[in-house]
Design a protein around this motif. Sequence first.
Motif, PDB file in Angstrom:
ATOM      1  N   GLU A 188      16.506   9.355   2.868  1.00 50.47           N
ATOM      2  CA  GLU A 188      16.364   8.642   1.542  1.00 50.47           C
ATOM      3  C   GLU A 188      15.904  10.051   0.583  1.00 50.47           C
ATOM      4  OE1 GLU A 188      13.706   7.416   4.017  1.00 50.47           O
ATOM      5  OE2 GLU A 188      15.629   6.460   4.565  1.00 50.47           O
ATOM      6  N   ASP A 189      15.096  10.929   0.799  1.00 49.75           N
ATOM      7  CA  ASP A 189      14.624  12.200   0.304  1.00 49.75           C
ATOM      8  C   ASP A 189      15.773  13.149   0.072  1.00 49.75           C
ATOM      9  OD1 ASP A 189      11.914  10.874   0.169  1.00 49.75           O
ATOM     10  OD2 ASP A 189      11.085  12.366   1.491  1.00 49.75           O
ATOM     11  N   CYS A 190      16.498  13.171   1.011  1.00 44.94           N
ATOM     12  CA  CYS A 190      17.622  14.358   0.974  1.00 44.94           C
ATOM     13  C   CYS A 190      18.610  13.781   0.166  1.00 44.94           C
ATOM     14  CB  CYS A 190      18.004  14.207   2.449  1.00 44.94           C
ATOM     15  SG  CYS A 190      19.345  15.697   2.674  1.00 44.94           S
ATOM     16  N   LYS A 191      18.854  12.419  -0.052  1.00 43.74           N
ATOM     17  CA  LYS A 191      19.556  11.651  -0.964  1.00 43.74           C
ATOM     18  C   LYS A 191      19.392  12.073  -2.340  1.00 43.74           C
ATOM     19  CE  LYS A 191      22.527   7.571  -1.405  1.00 43.74           C
ATOM     20  NZ  LYS A 191      22.803   6.230  -0.896  1.00 43.74           N
ATOM     21  N   VAL A 192      17.944  11.849  -2.491  1.00 42.19           N
ATOM     22  CA  VAL A 192      17.579  11.970  -4.083  1.00 42.19           C
ATOM     23  C   VAL A 192      17.771  13.491  -4.667  1.00 42.19           C
ATOM     24  CG1 VAL A 192      15.487  11.941  -5.465  1.00 42.19           C
ATOM     25  CG2 VAL A 192      15.943  10.072  -3.911  1.00 42.19           C
ATOM     26  N   ILE A 193      17.523  14.508  -3.630  1.00 34.76           N
ATOM     27  CA  ILE A 193      17.459  15.736  -3.922  1.00 34.76           C
ATOM     28  C   ILE A 193      18.950  16.249  -3.957  1.00 34.76           C
ATOM     29  CG2 ILE A 193      17.214  18.185  -2.905  1.00 34.76           C
ATOM     30  CD1 ILE A 193      14.716  16.981  -1.775  1.00 34.76           C
ATOM     31  N   GLY A 194      19.760  15.957  -3.144  1.00 40.51           N
ATOM     32  CA  GLY A 194      21.341  15.983  -3.435  1.00 40.51           C
ATOM     33  C   GLY A 194      21.618  15.449  -4.422  1.00 40.51           C
ATOM     34  N   THR A 195      21.632  14.345  -5.125  1.00 41.01           N
ATOM     35  CA  THR A 195      21.971  13.755  -6.455  1.00 41.01           C
ATOM     36  C   THR A 195      21.620  14.494  -7.434  1.00 41.01           C
ATOM     37  OG1 THR A 195      22.161  11.529  -5.373  1.00 41.01           O
ATOM     38  CG2 THR A 195      22.013  11.748  -7.810  1.00 41.01           C
ATOM     39  N   ASP A 196      20.140  15.171  -7.447  1.00 41.24           N
ATOM     40  CA  ASP A 196      19.761  15.892  -8.563  1.00 41.24           C
ATOM     41  C   ASP A 196      20.456  17.192  -8.564  1.00 41.24           C
ATOM     42  OD1 ASP A 196      17.953  13.914  -9.008  1.00 41.24           O
ATOM     43  OD2 ASP A 196      16.393  14.805  -8.313  1.00 41.24           O
ATOM     44  N   ILE A 197      20.809  17.737  -7.283  1.00 40.03           N
ATOM     45  CA  ILE A 197      21.668  19.016  -7.389  1.00 40.03           C
ATOM     46  C   ILE A 197      22.975  18.773  -8.026  1.00 40.03           C
ATOM     47  CG2 ILE A 197      22.792  20.743  -5.777  1.00 40.03           C
ATOM     48  CD1 ILE A 197      19.959  20.374  -4.368  1.00 40.03           C
ATOM     49  N   LEU A 198      23.563  17.755  -7.531  1.00 38.76           N
ATOM     50  CA  LEU A 198      24.794  17.269  -8.063  1.00 38.76           C
ATOM     51  C   LEU A 198      25.015  17.313  -9.537  1.00 38.76           C
ATOM     52  CD1 LEU A 198      27.826  16.524  -6.917  1.00 38.76           C
ATOM     53  CD2 LEU A 198      27.007  14.388  -7.057  1.00 38.76           C
ATOM     54  N   THR A 199      23.932  16.529 -10.217  1.00 36.17           N
ATOM     55  CA  THR A 199      23.869  16.540 -11.569  1.00 36.17           C
ATOM     56  C   THR A 199      23.921  17.765 -12.297  1.00 36.17           C
ATOM     57  OG1 THR A 199      22.352  14.494 -11.319  1.00 36.17           O
ATOM     58  CG2 THR A 199      22.370  15.672 -13.520  1.00 36.17           C
ATOM     59  N   VAL A 200      23.099  18.766 -11.553  1.00 36.36           N
ATOM     60  CA  VAL A 200      23.172  20.237 -12.119  1.00 36.36           C
ATOM     61  C   VAL A 200      24.536  20.935 -11.931  1.00 36.36           C
ATOM     62  CG1 VAL A 200      22.027  22.732 -11.816  1.00 36.36           C
ATOM     63  CG2 VAL A 200      20.720  20.495 -11.458  1.00 36.36           C
ATOM     64  N   GLN A 201      25.134  20.450 -10.824  1.00 36.63           N
ATOM     65  CA  GLN A 201      26.590  21.043 -10.705  1.00 36.63           C
ATOM     66  C   GLN A 201      27.432  20.653 -11.827  1.00 36.63           C
ATOM     67  OE1 GLN A 201      26.772  19.866  -6.328  1.00 36.63           O
ATOM     68  NE2 GLN A 201      28.573  21.144  -6.652  1.00 36.63           N
ATOM     69  N   TYR A 202      27.242  19.432 -12.454  1.00 32.35           N
ATOM     70  CA  TYR A 202      28.172  18.851 -13.218  1.00 32.35           C
ATOM     71  C   TYR A 202      27.716  19.208 -14.940  1.00 32.35           C
ATOM     72  CZ  TYR A 202      31.294  16.538 -10.111  1.00 32.35           C
ATOM     73  OH  TYR A 202      32.349  16.213  -9.228  1.00 32.35           O
TER      74      TYR A 202
END
Length: 116
Positions: A31-45
Amino acid sequence: MKAERPLKVVFFKTETGNEPVREWLKDLPKEDCKVIGTDILTVQYAWPVGKPLVGNLGDGIWEVRSRLDNRIARTMFVMVDQEIVLLHGFIKKQQKTPPADLDLAKKRKKQYQQNL
């Protein structure tokens, strides 16, 4: 010229081939990994992004500020040629970013730039 979206994410690699941020993420609960991954994805876009998601730590180092269930994670990165280079990740335990974590990110940034 506008950057391609999403920006590419690159994991910093040590001289022995380890990828510390990828290994840190693998050790976290899913769950933590998913939150961090989503935040990094937001930065990517959406780069450039400001607070509350991204903070500037100076010296060209930025941090993705992820809010987990009962704690806070930080993923430090630099931008190099329209790529997000993930340098260091940790769970934050105090208000201020620990100097040792910032120093490690600076050291990895320097190593990465020397290997370009």
